[in-house]
Scaffold this active site. Sequence first.
Site, PDB file in Angstrom:
ATOM      1  N   ASP A   7       3.181  12.443   8.831  1.00 25.61           N
ATOM      2  CA  ASP A   7       3.743  11.609   7.928  1.00 25.61           C
ATOM      3  C   ASP A   7       3.532  12.017   6.345  1.00 25.61           C
ATOM      4  O   ASP A   7       2.366  11.927   5.704  1.00 25.61           O
ATOM      5  CB  ASP A   7       3.021  10.167   7.997  1.00 25.61           C
ATOM      6  CG  ASP A   7       3.508   9.108   7.124  1.00 25.61           C
ATOM      7  OD1 ASP A   7       4.634   9.064   6.800  1.00 25.61           O
ATOM      8  OD2 ASP A   7       2.561   8.447   6.648  1.00 25.61           O
ATOM      9  N   GLU A  66       7.918  12.187  10.560  1.00 26.01           N
ATOM     10  CA  GLU A  66       8.573  10.828  10.154  1.00 26.01           C
ATOM     11  C   GLU A  66       9.184  10.848   8.878  1.00 26.01           C
ATOM     12  O   GLU A  66       9.017  11.540   7.923  1.00 26.01           O
ATOM     13  CB  GLU A  66       7.299   9.658   9.792  1.00 26.01           C
ATOM     14  CG  GLU A  66       7.761   8.188   9.343  1.00 26.01           C
ATOM     15  CD  GLU A  66       6.941   7.191   9.217  1.00 26.01           C
ATOM     16  OE1 GLU A  66       5.637   7.206   9.834  1.00 26.01           O
ATOM     17  OE2 GLU A  66       7.160   6.143   8.735  1.00 26.01           O
ATOM     18  N   ASP A 138      -2.373   6.544   6.922  1.00 28.48           N
ATOM     19  CA  ASP A 138      -1.402   7.630   7.181  1.00 28.48           C
ATOM     20  C   ASP A 138      -1.625   8.463   8.200  1.00 28.48           C
ATOM     21  O   ASP A 138      -0.552   8.810   8.833  1.00 28.48           O
ATOM     22  CB  ASP A 138      -1.714   8.694   5.748  1.00 28.48           C
ATOM     23  CG  ASP A 138      -1.510   7.957   4.393  1.00 28.48           C
ATOM     24  OD1 ASP A 138      -0.538   7.804   3.949  1.00 28.48           O
ATOM     25  OD2 ASP A 138      -2.622   7.586   3.611  1.00 28.48           O
TER      26      ASP A 138
END
Lengths: 164, 164
Positions: A7, A66, A138
Amino acid sequence: MRVLGIDPGTAKLGYGVIEGKEEFRLVNLGVLSLSCHLPLAQRINLLYLKMLEIGREFYPDEVAIEEPFFSQNARSALTIGRAEAAAILAFSLQHIPVCVYTPTQIKMAVTNYGRSSKEQVQEMVRLLLSLSEAPPSDAADALACAICHWQQKRITTIIHDSRG
Amino acid sequence: MRVLGIDPGTAKLGYGVIEGKEEFRLVNLGVLSLSCHLPLAQRINLLYLKMLEIGREFYPDEVAIEEPFFSQNARSALTIGRAEAAAILAFSLQHIPVCVYTPTQIKMAVTNYGRSSKEQVQEMVRLLLSLSEAPPSDAADALACAICHWQQKRITTIIHDSRG
């Protein structure tokens, strides 16, 4: 199959590794700090080298990243785009498949609801991986991305097997 | 010194190569099309490989990249950030120095005015490189970026030499 989820954010990059054939389990998770005062080229190099390190530590079979929200401002989007490209190149140049998922796809995969909150994602990741505590946001997003990819691959395998 | 200038955009990437010690001259220029229907990871890989090709063709000593405007929307900024990172990595991983300049710095360097138009930049690049025609806008921006970097290095050399 071992999946590394990533991410990329503006100041931090979360990562999470899961593995399993019919079920998945947590291998590792972490959050890298991206904010430093080095010139841009060095910063991107550093991130690329960190990604190579994570690759050498966990040997993922596949990588899932992502996509950022498009509601971000242009400056954040630029920073995230750079981090995303560095992460993609670190793995794809080694011929490790890299897939990209939208936040909606990831939320659907772990919470069955495309607009769930950060806390809901954290809690579902905790439950799905049988963790005693929810991971940092995160890392939870990165793990959710890895789970989303693992599920996609699992469905493809089941369909493929059922067709003999 | 041979400088490769790069102007990464959303659909196109302009590049231009200049060289010279006390004066500079054009070596080559071009525009790559970035818009294709490949998945993201393959698209970034392709751009990285194109950059390696340009590197092998022109052997730049240094690379200068134009930062995007922040007035872009988030989706454009994300795309440009990815292209920028791929270009930076292609050269910095080979230990070729990469510098980044803002549009204002580049416009100041070639037109002496930080808010000059695209056409003014094209025309000044044409004059500075003694070309019969103005280069296409993306390549002109890349050449302007290379000229900006060349001038910076030239000034540093002159100051260094004058201090003996």
